[in-house]
Design an enzyme around this catalytic site. Structure first.
Site, PDB file in Angstrom:
ATOM      1  N   LYS A  64      35.593   0.351-135.035  1.00  0.00           N
ATOM      2  CA  LYS A  64      35.667   0.049-136.459  1.00  0.00           C
ATOM      3  C   LYS A  64      37.067  -0.438-136.804  1.00  0.00           C
ATOM      4  CE  LYS A  64      34.735   2.335-140.929  1.00  0.00           C
ATOM      5  NZ  LYS A  64      34.374   3.630-141.547  1.00  0.00           N
ATOM      6  N   SER A 139      30.609   3.473-144.727  1.00  0.00           N
ATOM      7  CA  SER A 139      31.392   2.251-144.613  1.00  0.00           C
ATOM      8  C   SER A 139      31.329   1.607-143.226  1.00  0.00           C
ATOM      9  CB  SER A 139      32.859   2.553-144.938  1.00  0.00           C
ATOM     10  OG  SER A 139      33.393   3.506-144.016  1.00  0.00           O
ATOM     11  N   SER A 163      30.425   8.183-143.597  1.00  0.00           N
ATOM     12  CA  SER A 163      30.489   6.788-143.130  1.00  0.00           C
ATOM     13  C   SER A 163      30.130   6.578-141.669  1.00  0.00           C
ATOM     14  CB  SER A 163      31.892   6.227-143.389  1.00  0.00           C
ATOM     15  OG  SER A 163      32.105   6.054-144.760  1.00  0.00           O
TER      16      SER A 163
END
Length: 472
Positions: A64, A139, A163
């Site tokens: 990420k 997210s 997330s």
């Protein structure tokens, strides 16, 4: 593909076996995933950038884009960090490299990890491999979409209020938010420091356990980290005999839970009982009544403090102004998107003179009660179970104009995050042809127990989690 590797179905554990047996080289495997990215990512937009020249002797991993990577741009999904290339690796990235993993690339994220759909990324939304008209969650929707779409065998995400778990549920992956402090945050772009935690996303529970084994453990660069009390186990059991599963009645009573999600969750509980578990209701009244407002005071307050460092002076683009203050104001106005601005303002207000005790201080007291409430529940149960998300993946744009509706996506994941507890999301069925996730929460350092329970359910369910539209 020239290697003959089916990246859609290949688990990380199986990929490791291929490389260790010499059936495929690390370079060939990396290339196979780059081919898959080239084929499917123009539609999914899971990656912000890829790494074409692999360094390592093992299998690829996606990170990420809040995780600092030396020599590879790290933006946290924000224009204010465009062009920022770290000169060091985050501890988790360094540990992946030390294990021989090759970096495939950096995955899309809501800006500064603030969101539940990946629509807040300054670089455009990611899409769900099961239905590209729908969100992959957030997210960490980029990592979840990459794993689900066969663009990476596994990846690392960050989880502040859900997330990792929520996008894993919406994309049909397994995702672990570990016990707070068991994985280093050094080199991770900060959102809310008392809540942020790095964790793995993969196709199977065993894959998640393997990656957790690589990245977990104390780090002298992060004073909040601790040594694990026991080694990470790879689960093998296919029964749940004697496991006590608590189902918070306040959670399952929420009207926000869609009928199809509720049905898949209840069927998973019946299956757990068939495997030998004892399932009963428990009470977490404060957690599910006050968890969401508590989180949206604490997390924005910490974000307001953490994001104050982005001034255009040390890194990232800078907007010009007649004075230093003017330049900083313009830089922040131009560089931050709507959601970070919203949370910075919320947090600044909650921390301001005259309001600190009424808002931030009060929320911290409620957080303590939520911690105690969970501890009481674990006196009677080994794990707690809820749906991971109240809904399946929703259409892109469906909640974008309603921040409160978007915040409610994390109703079920936030309480355990506030308590610093480990949570594992495991696919438990389909609703409307889209994945549904089961959330298992344990006491601190109970990851091995979650892996055993998740693995047994995963094997018994026997779901085909390759998106139907991609099956050949």
């Amino acid at each position: 593909m020239t290697t003959g590797v089916d990246t859609l179905r290949l688990t990380a554990e199986d990929a490791l076996g291929l490389v260790e047996r010499g059936e495929v080289s690390a370079e060939e495997l990396h290339g196979a995933y780059l081919d898959a990215i080239g084929e499917r990512d123009p539609e999914l937009h899971a990656f912000l950038r890829t790494v074409d020249e692999p360094e390592g002797s093992s299998i690829p991993i996606a990170l990420k884009d809040v995780i600092s990577t030396r020599g590879v741009e790290t933006t946290a999904g924000s224009k204010i960090l465009s062009g920022y290339v770290p000169v060091f690796d985050a501890t988790v990235a360094a540990r992946c490299k030390a294990a021989g993993l090759t970096l495939l690339g950096k995955t899309n994220t809501d800006e500064f990890a603030m969101g539940s759909s990946t629509e807040n990324s300054a670089f455009g939304p990611s899409r769900n491999p099961w239905d590209p008209s729908r969100v992959p969650g957030g997210s960490g929707g980029g990592t979840a979409a990459a794993v689900s779409g066969g663009l990476a065998p596994w990846g690392l995400g960050s989880d502040t209020g859900g997330s990792i778990k929520q996008p894993s549920a919406l994309c049909g992956n397994v995702g672990l938010r570990p016990t707070y402090g068991t994985v280093s945050r050094y080199g991770v772009v900060a959102f809310a420091s008392s809540l942020d935690q790095i964790g793995p996303v993969a196709k199977t529970v065993r894959d998640v356990a393997l990656l957790y084994r690589i990245v977990s453990g104390r780090d002298p660069c992060d004073s909040t980290t601790v040594e694990l009390p026991a080694p990470v186990e790879l689960p093998t059991a296919e029964r749940l005999d004697g496991l006590r599963i608590g189902v918070p009645r306040q959670a399952v009573a929420l009207e926000a839970i869609e009928p199809g999600v509720r049905s898949a969750f209840e069927a998973a509980l019946v299956l757990a009982e068939e495997l030998g578990a004892h399932v009963d209701e428990c009470d977490l009244p404060l957690s599910f009544e006050y968890g969401l407002p508590c989180y949206y005071l604490i997390a924005p307050a910490e974000a307001s403090s953490n994001l104050a460092r982005y001034d255009g002076v040390r890194y990232g683009p800078r907007s010009e102004g007649e004075t230093y203050r003017d330049a900083v104001e313009r830089t922040r106005d131009d560089g931050f998107g709507a959601e970070p601005k919203r949370r910075i303002m919320l947090g600044t207000y909650a921390l301001s003179a005259g309001y600190y005790d009424a808002y931030y201080g009060q929320a911290q007291k409620v957080r303590t009660l939520i911690v105690r409430e969970h501890a009481t529940a674990f006196e009677s149960f080994d794990v707690l179970a809820t749906p991971t998300s109240p809904t399946v993946a929703f259409p892109i744009g469906d909640k974008a104009a309603d921040p409160l509706a978007m915040y409610a996506c994390d109703l079920l994941t936030i309480p355990s995050c506030l308590a610093g507890l480990p949570g594992l999301s495991v696919p438990c069925g389909l609703s409307e042809g889209l994945p549904v996730g089961l959330q298992l929460v344990g006491p601190q350092f109970a990851e091995n127990a979650l892996f055993r329970a998740g693995h047994a359910l995963e094997r018994a369910l026997g779901l085909d989690l390759v998106p139907e539209r991609l099956r050949t």
